[in-house]
Design an enzyme around this catalytic site. Sequence first.
Site, PDB file in Angstrom:
ATOM      1  N   ASP A 133       0.437   7.061  -6.631  1.00 17.81           N
ATOM      2  CA  ASP A 133       1.788   7.172  -6.088  1.00 17.81           C
ATOM      3  C   ASP A 133       2.762   6.441  -7.022  1.00 17.81           C
ATOM      4  OD1 ASP A 133       3.929   7.840  -4.502  1.00 17.81           O
ATOM      5  OD2 ASP A 133       3.054   7.126  -2.628  1.00 17.81           O
TER       6      ASP A 133
ATOM      7  N   GLU B 233      10.745   6.358   3.954  1.00 16.25           N
ATOM      8  CA  GLU B 233       9.773   5.316   3.588  1.00 16.25           C
ATOM      9  C   GLU B 233      10.122   3.953   4.189  1.00 16.25           C
ATOM     10  OE1 GLU B 233       7.868   5.692  -0.247  1.00 16.25           O
ATOM     11  OE2 GLU B 233       9.041   7.476  -0.695  1.00 16.25           O
TER      12      GLU B 233
HETATM   13  C1  BGC Z   1       6.112   8.519  -2.082  1.00 16.63           C
HETATM   14  C2  BGC Z   1       5.349   9.793  -2.316  1.00 16.63           C
HETATM   15  C3  BGC Z   1       6.105  10.714  -3.221  1.00 16.63           C
HETATM   16  C4  BGC Z   1       6.406  10.001  -4.513  1.00 16.63           C
HETATM   17  C5  BGC Z   1       7.130  10.850  -5.539  1.00 16.63           C
HETATM   18  C6  BGC Z   1       6.628   7.920  -3.365  1.00 16.63           C
HETATM   19  O1  BGC Z   1       7.564   6.943  -3.081  1.00 16.63           O
HETATM   20  O2  BGC Z   1       5.275   7.584  -1.440  1.00 16.63           O
HETATM   21  O3  BGC Z   1       5.101  10.402  -1.082  1.00 16.63           O
HETATM   22  O4  BGC Z   1       5.375  11.869  -3.445  1.00 16.63           O
HETATM   23  O5  BGC Z   1       7.203   8.872  -4.210  1.00 16.63           O
HETATM   24  O6  BGC Z   1       8.439  11.047  -5.219  1.00 16.63           O
END
Ligand code: BGC
Length: 659
Positions: free
Chosen positions: A339, A540
């Site tokens: 990630d 998030e």
């Molecule tokens: C998230 C992921 C996402 C990635 C790319 C991260 O902050 O946890 O779900 O795919 O960013 O944008």
Amino acid sequence: MKKRVRIYAVLLALALLLSGCGNAQTQTGMDGTAGQTERENGQGSLADDRETAEADKSVYMDPAQDVESRVEALLAQMTLEEKIAQMVQPEQAGITAEDVSEYGFGSVLSGGGSAPSTGNSAQDWQQRVNELKAAALQTRLGIPLLYGVDAVHGNNNVFGTVIFPHNIGLGAAGDPELTERVAQAAAEEVRAIGVQWTFAPTLGNPQNERWGRTYECFSEDPQEVAVYGAASIRGFQGELGTEEYLDEKHVLACAKHFIGEGYTTDGINQGDVAMTQEEFDLLLESGVIDPYAAALNEGVRTVMISFNSVDGVKCHENRHLIRDILKGELGFTGLVVSDYNAIQQLSGATYKEQIRQGIDAGVDLFMEVYSWQDFMKNMKALVEEGSVSAEQIDDAVSRILRVKFEAGLFEETIGAETEQALLKKVGGEEHREIAREAVRKSLVLLKNETQDGKSALERLNAAENIRVCGQKAYDLGSQCGGWTISWQGMSGKTTQGTTIIDGIAAQVMPEKKLSHDVKGEVLEENDAVIVVIGEGPYAETDGDRTADALKVSADDAVMLENLKASLKEQGKQDIPVIAILIAGRPLNITEYLDDFDALIMAWLPGTEGEGVADVLFGEYDFTGKLQYTWMKDPADIEDKFAEGNEDKVLFPAGFGLSK
Ligand code: BGC
């Protein structure tokens, strides 16, 4: 809006520089400042000792050869630098097309809200993506670039695309075939801009809705997640074993985030699952692994590792989880992607050690968005000093190449006819209809009180002068939620679509009179009220809440008080009040319940607000059911699954009325 994003990006880059670490999560349209600085710091060119031999493309460019032979033939010709470059995934905002041709990155991403510098239309995106894809073909071996975006509810970064309900709404809709069509429509809008990979769907099963990513997940129940996750993957990729699987109209899906993210203490994003590894393994066996098994069964070829830890150990450095369980027991042969800068959160004291931990645990492709140069330098040093073996590198690169071959990237024509045809479908009627259907089916009717033999909704339909209250009634951005145009999402008219009030107006006018008030004031002539309340957008960690903050926004709370006072003042306490909740999760609504004659949970419906009016006033009935247990008081969330908790539950999972 753009300007604000950019200022924010520059400030962030500065903050990163000052703090001397790249650990911070920086999703937004970064303008490359951070990447530039790294390069100026003079980390040396990795291209210096690159082989100059001409590539023998006879086997790997031949689609008649089987995938494994092609992987082998290509791998055998690659230098260490070329292999390592395949293993890194920079952010588009931090690189140029020249970087792509010079270094030969395996993959590039646009993080949440990272639009091309030229603009945010589908055409701007197509141009940028194809520019980078074309640059990759200029490399010695001509390995195509795999481009990834977070299309988590439609191709949601791009202005004018169709924004579908977030997964929590699709789970409530209870129609896997619909979930599949939604993903397929989204795949077309993604493929239209040249992108071949979406980081979706999320397969977590949240146990605590304090978590800011609850809305990205279909259900609290892993068996339900398995069903909708598989349907979503089928939609994105096309059905395994058929001609359409990973064809030009489909995209690679990504099962994320592996694993345990819904089980962290207090629902903290990127937090810890407070269990021993043995206990966690039992949890996986009890069904939490099932969505991943179902995803693999469906032919998913990429898996993203989760930020969370188990017993203090980050998943990204958990060899047991990635190598033993995912690649071992489940037999996953596709690629594992880390990630966003997650490697920088590992326990190692240096970046180099963190990278070693990541590859050792089983990460193949490293989403190291702005530190790609540092990544490549350190990975090379690790191999040269023997801390990472040539076999480990070859295994990772083989997986990346395998997925590229399987997805037809080596046969792809940049900007091909299909892509141009799909571009015309972006934001079009066909996809909007699917989204509208999804909105209709996702609505969950939680209360519909009968008075004088008539239900609240019947009384609403009989009303002639309806007052719509609340700012969220005409707030497209809020009804879309996070991951819409920008990473966090934003209130207001951020893209094209229909607000809830516009949808209602289209249904009831001119037969009925419709008026609107943000503050919650009613008029003497009103004979029904629709009040729209809920949460503002977030994504998030920014969406994590304490239990007592899990409620409607402060503005909406004030508005509800005004509404109550105004109804009293006007002597209108017996007209029906229909509440529509726009939120990414169950909220504490208990104190208001008596004030509402009907309550509808609309989740984060996306751009097609008419779907709400279709059910309120049209011939459709409510069919949605809760996929989450809804507590009276969020302070009791921990007791959600405890026996004998009935008096603490407001609405059990599975609940949902019809008209
Ligand atoms: C998230 C992921 C996402 C990635 C790319 C991260 O902050 O946890 O779900 O795919 O960013 O944008």
